[in-house]
Design a protein around this motif. Structure first.
Motif, PDB file in Angstrom:
ATOM      1  N   ILE A  29       0.831  -1.201   0.000  1.00  0.00           N
ATOM      2  CA  ILE A  29       0.000   0.000   0.000  1.00  0.00           C
ATOM      3  C   ILE A  29       0.867   1.253   0.000  1.00  0.00           C
ATOM      4  N   GLU A  30       1.977   1.227   0.745  1.00  0.00           N
ATOM      5  CA  GLU A  30       2.877   2.386   0.769  1.00  0.00           C
ATOM      6  C   GLU A  30       3.422   2.672  -0.629  1.00  0.00           C
ATOM      7  N   THR A  56       0.442   3.627  -3.077  1.00  0.00           N
ATOM      8  CA  THR A  56      -0.106   4.956  -2.804  1.00  0.00           C
ATOM      9  C   THR A  56       0.836   6.034  -3.325  1.00  0.00           C
ATOM     10  N   ASP A  82      -0.226   8.710  -6.115  1.00  0.00           N
ATOM     11  CA  ASP A  82      -0.060  10.144  -5.856  1.00  0.00           C
ATOM     12  C   ASP A  82       0.642  10.832  -7.021  1.00  0.00           C
ATOM     13  N   TRP A 116      -4.044   1.698  -9.297  1.00  0.00           N
ATOM     14  CA  TRP A 116      -5.297   1.500  -8.552  1.00  0.00           C
ATOM     15  C   TRP A 116      -5.642   0.023  -8.467  1.00  0.00           C
ATOM     16  N   ARG A 122      -3.358  -1.634  -5.910  1.00  0.00           N
ATOM     17  CA  ARG A 122      -3.657  -1.255  -4.532  1.00  0.00           C
ATOM     18  C   ARG A 122      -4.979  -1.858  -4.069  1.00  0.00           C
ATOM     19  N   ASP A 144     -11.020   1.362  -5.237  1.00  0.00           N
ATOM     20  CA  ASP A 144      -9.869   1.339  -6.142  1.00  0.00           C
ATOM     21  C   ASP A 144     -10.174   0.546  -7.410  1.00  0.00           C
TER      22      ASP A 144
END
Length: 213
Positions: free
Chosen positions: A113-114, A117, A121, A130, A133, A149
């Protein structure tokens, strides 16, 4: 490789968990040029395009060829299509996608996820960020964010049969077998040789759900 990762990316068997009865609602949205089942109509409002025009043209041609391809050719086309979908146009961003996917395979959704994301971003129009994630959220039982997502991934790339398969898996887990069937049939509209969608529909048919294949 985890079964959850496999399922959402269209690579492995559908897992059936006990989430029947959870309400899942989506706003009514528009459609794209391809024939879309109601489950897709319920997801697509503003259809974007996360690929450059030349790349999209190439993918459209390969998707068209996929409709009549023999199995061996379908495997090659699938590999080529998904390679294009995984290209953001930036080496650094492609690395974030790879790191996110690697973390998923290693059963580390928080790390995934880190990375993903950070990717989103910097590249909010890159559909695969998307999609990946969504898988990470799914692995953490965060079904609302996962569905959100998947909605975004399919808005950016309505042809993503693996994201559509993942949506079908989630509908099936929620006990919404009608929309699960619709999603799996949409997968096969896009990718007639998608083995897991075929198996999923056969499983639903065995349960007395849906029409003949």
């Amino acid at each position: 490789m985890s079964l959850i990762f496999d399922a959402l990316f269209g690579l492995g068997p559908v897992q059936s968990l006990d989430f029947a009865g959870r309400p899942v609602t989506f706003p009514v949205m528009g459609t794209r040029t391809r024939k879309l089942y109601p489950v897709v109509t319920a997801l697509l409002l503003t259809v974007g395009n996360s690929l450059p025009a030349v790349a999209q043209s190439s993918v459209d041609e390969m998707l068209e060829a996929l409709q009549s391809a023999e199995k061996a050719e379908a495997i090659r086309l699938t590999r080529d299509i998904e390679r294009v979908w995984s290209q953001s146009g930036s080496t650094a961003l492609d690395m974030l996608l790879r790191r996110g996917r690697d973390a998923l395979e290693e059963q580390q959704p928080d790390i995934a996820i880190e990375h993903l994301t950070a990717l989103i971003d910097h590249a909010p129009d890159f559909a695969e960020g998307w999609h990946a994630r969504a898988t990470a959220f799914y692995m953490k039982d965060l079904y609302g964010p996962a569905l959100s997502d998947l909605e975004k991934a399919l808005t950016l790339n309505p042809d993503n049969y693996n994201a559509m398969f993942g949506l079908g898996v989630m509908f099936q887990e929620f006990g919404d077998t009608v929309r699960a069937e619709q999603a799996f049939r949409q997968v096969l509209d896009l990718h007639p040789h998608h083995e897991n969608a075929t198996k999923a529909l056969e499983r639903l048919k065995a349960e007395g759900i849906g029409r003949t294949l």
